[in-house]
Design an enzyme around this catalytic site. Structure first.
Site, PDB file in Angstrom:
ATOM      1  N   HIS A 167      18.923-144.383 -26.195  1.00 15.37           N
ATOM      2  CA  HIS A 167      19.072-143.077 -25.530  1.00 15.37           C
ATOM      3  C   HIS A 167      20.108-142.328 -26.363  1.00 15.37           C
ATOM      4  O   HIS A 167      21.005-142.880 -26.830  1.00 15.37           O
ATOM      5  CB  HIS A 167      19.581-143.544 -24.127  1.00 15.37           C
ATOM      6  CG  HIS A 167      18.539-144.107 -23.083  1.00 15.37           C
ATOM      7  ND1 HIS A 167      16.996-143.802 -23.024  1.00 15.37           N
ATOM      8  CD2 HIS A 167      18.560-145.410 -22.672  1.00 15.37           C
ATOM      9  CE1 HIS A 167      16.661-144.691 -22.328  1.00 15.37           C
ATOM     10  NE2 HIS A 167      17.374-145.617 -22.092  1.00 15.37           N
ATOM     11  N   CYS A 188      17.689-136.652 -22.377  1.00 16.17           N
ATOM     12  CA  CYS A 188      17.612-137.731 -23.491  1.00 16.17           C
ATOM     13  C   CYS A 188      16.446-137.131 -24.349  1.00 16.17           C
ATOM     14  O   CYS A 188      15.334-137.137 -23.839  1.00 16.17           O
ATOM     15  CB  CYS A 188      17.395-139.252 -22.849  1.00 16.17           C
ATOM     16  SG  CYS A 188      17.019-140.376 -24.021  1.00 16.17           S
ATOM     17  N   HIS A 236      13.125-139.399 -24.236  1.00 18.20           N
ATOM     18  CA  HIS A 236      12.581-139.480 -23.086  1.00 18.20           C
ATOM     19  C   HIS A 236      12.556-138.367 -22.112  1.00 18.20           C
ATOM     20  O   HIS A 236      12.098-138.625 -21.215  1.00 18.20           O
ATOM     21  CB  HIS A 236      13.281-140.949 -22.492  1.00 18.20           C
ATOM     22  CG  HIS A 236      13.271-142.086 -23.348  1.00 18.20           C
ATOM     23  ND1 HIS A 236      14.512-142.683 -23.639  1.00 18.20           N
ATOM     24  CD2 HIS A 236      12.246-142.767 -24.001  1.00 18.20           C
ATOM     25  CE1 HIS A 236      14.012-143.790 -24.359  1.00 18.20           C
ATOM     26  NE2 HIS A 236      12.538-143.844 -24.570  1.00 18.20           N
ATOM     27  N   MET A 287      13.380-137.884 -18.225  1.00 19.08           N
ATOM     28  CA  MET A 287      14.980-138.281 -18.396  1.00 19.08           C
ATOM     29  C   MET A 287      15.703-137.110 -18.573  1.00 19.08           C
ATOM     30  O   MET A 287      16.075-136.922 -19.819  1.00 19.08           O
ATOM     31  CB  MET A 287      14.873-139.362 -19.396  1.00 19.08           C
ATOM     32  CG  MET A 287      16.556-140.012 -19.224  1.00 19.08           C
ATOM     33  SD  MET A 287      16.372-141.610 -20.357  1.00 19.08           S
ATOM     34  CE  MET A 287      18.096-141.827 -20.293  1.00 19.08           C
TER      35      MET A 287
END
Length: 97
Positions: free
Chosen positions: A37, A82, A85, A90
């Site tokens: 991440h 992120c 993602h 995210m």
């Protein structure tokens, strides 16, 4: 404030995804699950005059327990995501007051 990268059940989320801190309060982003991440602040979604690049962590936190710390001093709302993602949702936001 501590923010987990990935929920306890492995979900691709920031936990919490929306939170408030005082100006100058340290925020610790902690990789919770061991997936790669990163934390990128959106240059169009930070207070005027803030350099989003300087507060972002584009390099991946790969291992569980790895952390990135940032201190925000300008009041306002900051949105972040992120990169790998973001499409999965995210994303998060922090309000500095």
């Amino acid at each position: 404030a501590e923010v987990k990268l990935g929920s306890d059940d492995g979900g691709l989320v920031f936990s919490p995804s929306s939170f408030t801190v005082a100006a100058g309060e340290k925020i610790t982003f902690k990789n919770n699950a061991g997936f790669p991440h990163n934390i990128v602040f959106d240059e169009d979604e930070v207070p005027a005059g803030v350099n989003a690049e300087k507060i972002s962590q584009p390099e991946y936190l790969n291992g569980a327990g790895e952390t990135y710390e940032v201190t925000l001093t300008e009041k306002g709302t900051y949105k972040f995501y992120c990169e790998p993602h973001a499409g999965a949702g995210m994303k998060g936001e922090v309000t500095v007051n």
